[in-house]
Design an enzyme around this catalytic site. Structure first.
Site, PDB file in Angstrom:
ATOM      1  N   ASP A 247      18.050   9.432  -6.724  1.00 50.74           N
ATOM      2  CA  ASP A 247      16.836   9.792  -5.987  1.00 50.74           C
ATOM      3  C   ASP A 247      15.929  10.749  -6.740  1.00 50.74           C
ATOM      4  O   ASP A 247      14.748  10.855  -6.417  1.00 50.74           O
ATOM      5  CB  ASP A 247      17.218  10.431  -4.647  1.00 50.74           C
ATOM      6  CG  ASP A 247      17.896   9.448  -3.713  1.00 50.74           C
ATOM      7  OD1 ASP A 247      17.601   8.241  -3.811  1.00 50.74           O
ATOM      8  OD2 ASP A 247      18.733   9.883  -2.893  1.00 50.74           O
ATOM      9  N   ASP A 271      12.664  14.047  -5.347  1.00 51.28           N
ATOM     10  CA  ASP A 271      13.139  13.927  -3.967  1.00 51.28           C
ATOM     11  C   ASP A 271      13.403  15.314  -3.403  1.00 51.28           C
ATOM     12  O   ASP A 271      12.487  16.093  -3.231  1.00 51.28           O
ATOM     13  CB  ASP A 271      14.381  13.026  -3.917  1.00 51.28           C
ATOM     14  CG  ASP A 271      14.729  12.609  -2.504  1.00 51.28           C
ATOM     15  OD1 ASP A 271      13.800  12.364  -1.719  1.00 51.28           O
ATOM     16  OD2 ASP A 271      15.923  12.518  -2.179  1.00 51.28           O
ATOM     17  N   ARG A 327      11.274  21.043   5.454  1.00 52.78           N
ATOM     18  CA  ARG A 327      12.714  20.902   5.215  1.00 52.78           C
ATOM     19  C   ARG A 327      13.319  22.122   4.521  1.00 52.78           C
ATOM     20  O   ARG A 327      13.742  22.049   3.388  1.00 52.78           O
ATOM     21  CB  ARG A 327      13.017  19.640   4.411  1.00 52.78           C
ATOM     22  CG  ARG A 327      12.657  18.357   5.118  1.00 52.78           C
ATOM     23  CD  ARG A 327      13.208  17.142   4.385  1.00 52.78           C
ATOM     24  NE  ARG A 327      12.965  15.909   5.145  1.00 52.78           N
ATOM     25  CZ  ARG A 327      13.428  14.720   4.801  1.00 52.78           C
ATOM     26  NH1 ARG A 327      14.174  14.597   3.705  1.00 52.78           N
ATOM     27  NH2 ARG A 327      13.164  13.652   5.528  1.00 52.78           N
TER      28      ARG A 327
END
Length: 527
Positions: A247, A271, A327
């Site tokens: 990723d 990512d 996040r």
């Protein structure tokens, strides 16, 4: 005389159609019915259900009492702060070094820390406090920053060090920029210790911790990581294999436990900066500096992955800095303790989650952005309010700045997750002091070019004690291992679930291949 012929028996549980068994037996047709009945009962008996529940809802290294870990973190913080305040009255040299941060105060004020690098392994807190890293192993000095061949790494390179099977404490002979061609697959019982050098890791991957345990990553710049893969990569001295496309995470934690990431600076990856998924647990993420990134940290594979219910992560003393979007972290399931961090910027939200994670926020400082639509610290991702009302999200002693607000939930919850602790974090007002050294030590925190330590100058050469006492010597160009501290780590023990399933298979095989009919009824009665 009738000849017995081999028969393949398939028995499928009606309640559990995903579970089936195929056994080659030498048996007359009259035994097939009793064998199927036996397997059906075994697959539906209470002990097996208990095993399945254990596998779905707990992990081998999950702490049985997360609240005890939470309270121990606060005890350590308050003890370090009290010690600093007491020593400040005497104006000793040590009092000027102490910050009240229990991790840093554990090792950094020792003038000769480089002669006992492995003491760092005793300084972790939280759910990852048992991470040994390479403690007890040899010192491995990285002298070569190249990564020319991921299948046949050159001795003296970081890749050659991390794939070894024995415990190693990995250090660096000088400042380095390591440009990875593929994921850096790290084996168990390793410490990557960047103290005394300015080490940057960039490129393909970057760092992958997959089905490993006891890894410490300390004082490393990790940035500009991009997807890699579709190539062979070596993961041990005796094995290499084909890797699918990664990723582009800074650090990817996959099915791993006892992990500690401390004093790293992370930014600008494709990512996530740190992702922990697929049943990873026993993790501490501390003293890091995060900046210039969108999706900072993901904890949990997906909403349906039940094994992540056992995930336990401590996020402490980190600085969430400039140009971050969301996040910090984004959680699925598990127990996440967010304590004494400084959140200075976000564009969408700071802490998000889905699938009923426990979020225990204590003593953090949340500074909201100017955008009136982004003042909320929390976000329940893709979930209706009627569904998240019982989620256990707590705020205790947090400082909310510039209109920031935290939406708690979960009063009265008492079933699956432990209730968030009501321990009052007395250290919230000292956030500036606790996070002053977040990221790689010295210089600019984001991709810094200089660093300083007691006993070291910016270039990493010694001022006090000789470097060879802490890292061995690499002057001969061939001896990459320094002093030996002890023997290797023992292999992991067989879990109770694995033992039970092995025993179950043995019993079924015995009954179906040796006069099975007489033994079937007594065994069924016992079950």
């Amino acid at each position: 005389m009738h000849m017995r012929k081999k028969s393949k028996v398939f028995c499928r549980s009606k309640q559990h159609p995903q579970i089936s068994s195929a056994i080659i037996v030498v048996a007359p047709p009259r035994m097939l019915l009793s064998t199927c009945i036996l397997l059906f009962c075994l697959l539906n008996t209470s002990p097996l259900r208990l095993v399945r529940a254990t596998l779905n809802l707990t992990l081998p290294h999950q702490h049985p009492n997360p609240e005890a870990v939470v309270q121990e973190v606060q005890r350590r913080v308050n003890a370090s702060i009290s010690r600093r305040e007491t020593l400040s009255l005497t104006q000793t040299d040590q009092s000027t070094c102490l910050t009240g941060n229990p991790i840093d105060d554990c090792w950094r004020c020792e003038p000769n820390w480089a002669s006992d690098r492995q003491r760092l392994a005793d300084c972790s807190i939280g759910f990852g406090h048992d991470a040994l890293g390479g403690r007890g192993g040899q010192i491995y000095v990285v002298t070569d920053s190249s990564d020319r061949d991921p299948v046949n790494p050159v001795p003296g390179t970081l890749r050659h060090a991390v794939i070894q099977t024995e415990p190693l404490w990995i250090v660096f002979s000088s400042n380095m920029l390591i440009k990875l061609k593929q994921e850096l697959i790290v084996n168990s019982f390793k410490t990557i210790d960047g103290r005394g050098a300015n080490v940057h890791i960039v490129g393909g991957g970057c760092i992958t911790l997959q089905y490993v345990s006891n890894v410490i990553i300390h004082n490393i710049h990790i940035h500009h990581c991009v997807p890699s893969g579709e190539a062979n990569v070596r993961s041990s001295p005796t094995h290499y294999g084909w890797r699918t496309k990664s990723d582009g995470d800074g650090i990817s934690i996959f099915g791993s436990s006892k992990i500690w990431i401390d004093h790293c600076s992370l930014s600008n990856c494709k990512d996530g900066l740190i992702d922990a998924i697929m049943g990873s647990t026993g993790i501490t993420i501390s003293n890091n500096y995060f900046s210039h990134h969108d999706e900072v940290m993901l904890l949990g594979h997906n909403d349906a992955y039940a094994l992540d219910s056992g995930m336990q992560v401590t996020i402490a003393f980190n600085h969430f800095g400039e140009a971050l979007v969301q996040r910090m972290p984004r959680c699925r399931r598990g127990y996440i303790h967010v304590v004494n961090n400084d959140f200075t910027q976000w564009e969408m939200y700071a802490i998000g989650g889905s699938a009923n994670p426990t979020i225990n926020s204590q003593g953090n400082r949340y500074t909201a952005p100017a955008n009136q639509n982004a003042k909320e610290v929390t976000k329940r991702v893709d979930t209706d309010e009627r569904d998240w009302t019982d989620w256990n999200w707590r705020t205790e002693g947090d400082i909310l700045v510039n209109g920031a607000f935290f939406v708690p939930s979960g009063e009265g919850l008492g079933a699956l997750y432990a209730k968030a602790s009501s321990v009052e974090p007395k250290s919230a007002a000292l956030i500036e002091q606790l996070t002053i050294n977040a990221g790689v030590f010295g210089g600019a925190r984001d991709e810094s070019v200089g660093m300083s330590y007691p006993g070291f100058n910016d270039g990493g050469t010694t001022k006090g004690s000789g470097r060879s006492t802490g890292a061995g010597s690499s002057d001969d160009g061939g001896d990459f291992f320094g002093m030996i501290f002890g023997s290797g780590a023992p292999p992991p023990p067989l879990s109770a679930a694995a033992f039970f399933l092995s025993f179950l298979i043995s019993v079924v095989f015995l009954i179906t291949t040796n006069s099975g009919a007489p033994f079937s009824l007594p065994l069924l009665l016992l079950l």
